[in-house]
Every structure is written in C-alpha cells, then in structure tokens.
Scaffold this motif. Structure first.
Motif, PDB file in Angstrom:
ATOM      1  N   ASP A  32       0.852  -1.186   0.000  1.00 18.04           N
ATOM      2  CA  ASP A  32       0.000   0.000   0.000  1.00 18.04           C
ATOM      3  C   ASP A  32       0.889   1.238   0.000  1.00 18.04           C
ATOM      4  N   LEU A  33       0.796   2.039  -1.045  1.00 20.49           N
ATOM      5  CA  LEU A  33       1.662   3.205  -1.213  1.00 20.49           C
ATOM      6  C   LEU A  33       1.013   4.514  -0.770  1.00 20.49           C
ATOM      7  N   HIS A  34      -0.123   4.454  -0.115  1.00 19.17           N
ATOM      8  CA  HIS A  34      -0.826   5.680   0.277  1.00 19.17           C
ATOM      9  C   HIS A  34       0.013   6.609   1.158  1.00 19.17           C
ATOM     10  N   GLN A  35       0.894   6.083   1.953  1.00 20.85           N
ATOM     11  CA  GLN A  35       1.669   6.902   2.891  1.00 20.85           C
ATOM     12  C   GLN A  35       2.973   7.425   2.300  1.00 20.85           C
ATOM     13  N   PHE A  36       3.211   7.159   1.012  1.00 17.05           N
ATOM     14  CA  PHE A  36       4.477   7.552   0.404  1.00 17.05           C
ATOM     15  C   PHE A  36       4.273   8.608  -0.674  1.00 17.05           C
ATOM     16  N   ARG A  37       5.260   9.468  -0.806  1.00 17.26           N
ATOM     17  CA  ARG A  37       5.237  10.469  -1.876  1.00 17.26           C
ATOM     18  C   ARG A  37       5.728   9.813  -3.158  1.00 17.26           C
ATOM     19  N   PRO A  38       5.316  10.307  -4.334  1.00 19.18           N
ATOM     20  CA  PRO A  38       5.782   9.717  -5.592  1.00 19.18           C
ATOM     21  C   PRO A  38       7.300   9.658  -5.704  1.00 19.18           C
ATOM     22  N   ALA A  39       8.009  10.610  -5.132  1.00 18.20           N
ATOM     23  CA  ALA A  39       9.472  10.612  -5.200  1.00 18.20           C
ATOM     24  C   ALA A  39      10.092   9.456  -4.410  1.00 18.20           C
ATOM     25  N   GLU A  40       9.390   8.932  -3.431  1.00 20.14           N
ATOM     26  CA  GLU A  40       9.904   7.848  -2.594  1.00 20.14           C
ATOM     27  C   GLU A  40       9.594   6.460  -3.144  1.00 20.14           C
ATOM     28  N   VAL A  41       8.740   6.395  -4.119  1.00 20.07           N
ATOM     29  CA  VAL A  41       8.191   5.114  -4.551  1.00 20.07           C
ATOM     30  C   VAL A  41       9.177   4.251  -5.332  1.00 20.07           C
ATOM     31  N   ALA A  42      10.028   4.847  -6.142  1.00 18.39           N
ATOM     32  CA  ALA A  42      10.893   4.073  -7.036  1.00 18.39           C
ATOM     33  C   ALA A  42      11.746   3.054  -6.288  1.00 18.39           C
ATOM     34  N   ASP A  43      12.535   3.512  -5.324  1.00 18.31           N
ATOM     35  CA  ASP A  43      13.406   2.595  -4.582  1.00 18.31           C
ATOM     36  C   ASP A  43      12.606   1.593  -3.770  1.00 18.31           C
ATOM     37  N   LEU A  44      11.533   2.062  -3.144  1.00 11.38           N
ATOM     38  CA  LEU A  44      10.690   1.185  -2.339  1.00 11.38           C
ATOM     39  C   LEU A  44      10.098   0.058  -3.190  1.00 11.38           C
ATOM     40  N   LEU A  45       9.548   0.406  -4.328  1.00 14.51           N
ATOM     41  CA  LEU A  45       8.908  -0.591  -5.187  1.00 14.51           C
ATOM     42  C   LEU A  45       9.925  -1.586  -5.740  1.00 14.51           C
ATOM     43  N   ARG A  46      11.072  -1.101  -6.177  1.00 13.33           N
ATOM     44  CA  ARG A  46      12.111  -2.018  -6.686  1.00 13.33           C
ATOM     45  C   ARG A  46      12.568  -2.997  -5.606  1.00 13.33           C
ATOM     46  N   GLU A  47      12.763  -2.510  -4.406  1.00 13.97           N
ATOM     47  CA  GLU A  47      13.191  -3.380  -3.309  1.00 13.97           C
ATOM     48  C   GLU A  47      12.087  -4.376  -2.939  1.00 13.97           C
TER      49      GLU A  47
END
Length: 127
Positions: free
Chosen positions: A19-34
């Motif tokens: 669930d990515l609701h608590q993250f800003r779009p700039a934070e998503v790339a590394d989080l999603l890849r990991e």
C-alpha cells in the motif's frame, strides 16, 4: 550506534500487497524495486500494488517502474472493486532468468514532430 528508525523497525511478512498511500511519488521508485526483489526472492510472485485513484500521478509512476523492471512478467489495473486504484503484478520466479526488455518504441519519425504538435503550431503560431 543504531539509527533511530532501525530501533523501531518492525519486520513484516511479505504477503504480496504493498500500500503506497503513505508515500510520496518521489519515494516510490526505490521502495517498489526493493519490494519486487524481496517478493521474488521469497517466492511471492503475484502482487497487488495499491496506489489509490486520485489524479493518477502515483499510478503512472508505478506503471513506469514496472514497465522497466526485467523481473516483471506482466501487470495491469485491478479488475475488482478497486479498479484503477490498484495494480496487479506477475513476477518471474527467482530461478528463471527474465528475458531482456525491449527498448521503448517511438512513434515519432526522425526529427519530425508528432501530428498533434504540428497541429497546435498551425493553430497558435500560424505556421
């Protein structure tokens, strides 16, 4: 000395739902890849990424990342009640080498602007 965030870290089970609701779009790339890497290593191959509906900024960012990840076999918008607020993802198993991603196709011929751009030029710039 341990960092403050390491002291309060709580390990979570990989259930295939992010669930990515608590993250800003700039934070998503590394989080999603990991997350993709961790799920694939753990054998969780069917994922659900919840990005919300909103203006679609986060959805576009997620789809862009998924489109460039070699471990992603396929993805698309959820077809359940969440519709375009979530994306399903199918990963290749860890013991399978994913095929190389093809470079993105460009529909613009060399040096010539697309039709819509030429149309706008003719309307606004009288060219």
């Amino acid at each position: 000395m341990r960092q403050l965030h390491e002291e309060h870290a709580v390990p979570l089970a990989l259930d295939g739902v992010l669930d990515l609701h608590q993250f800003r779009p700039a934070e998503v790339a590394d989080l999603l890849r990991e997350y993709l890497r961790s799920c694939r290593a753990a054998g969780v191959l069917q994922l659900r990424i919840i990005h919300g509906k909103g203006k679609g900024v986060l959805r576009q960012r997620v789809h862009s990342i998924l489109n460039n990840e070699p471990a992603v076999r396929a993805f698309g918008l959820a077809q359940d009640r969440s519709s375009w607020g979530a994306t399903w993802v199918d990963l290749y198993p860890a013991d399978v080498t994913p095929p190389a991603k093809a470079p993105p196709k460009t529909s613009v011929s060399a040096g010539r602007p697309p039709f819509w751009y030429r149309l706008l030029q003719s309307i606004f710039l009288k060219k």
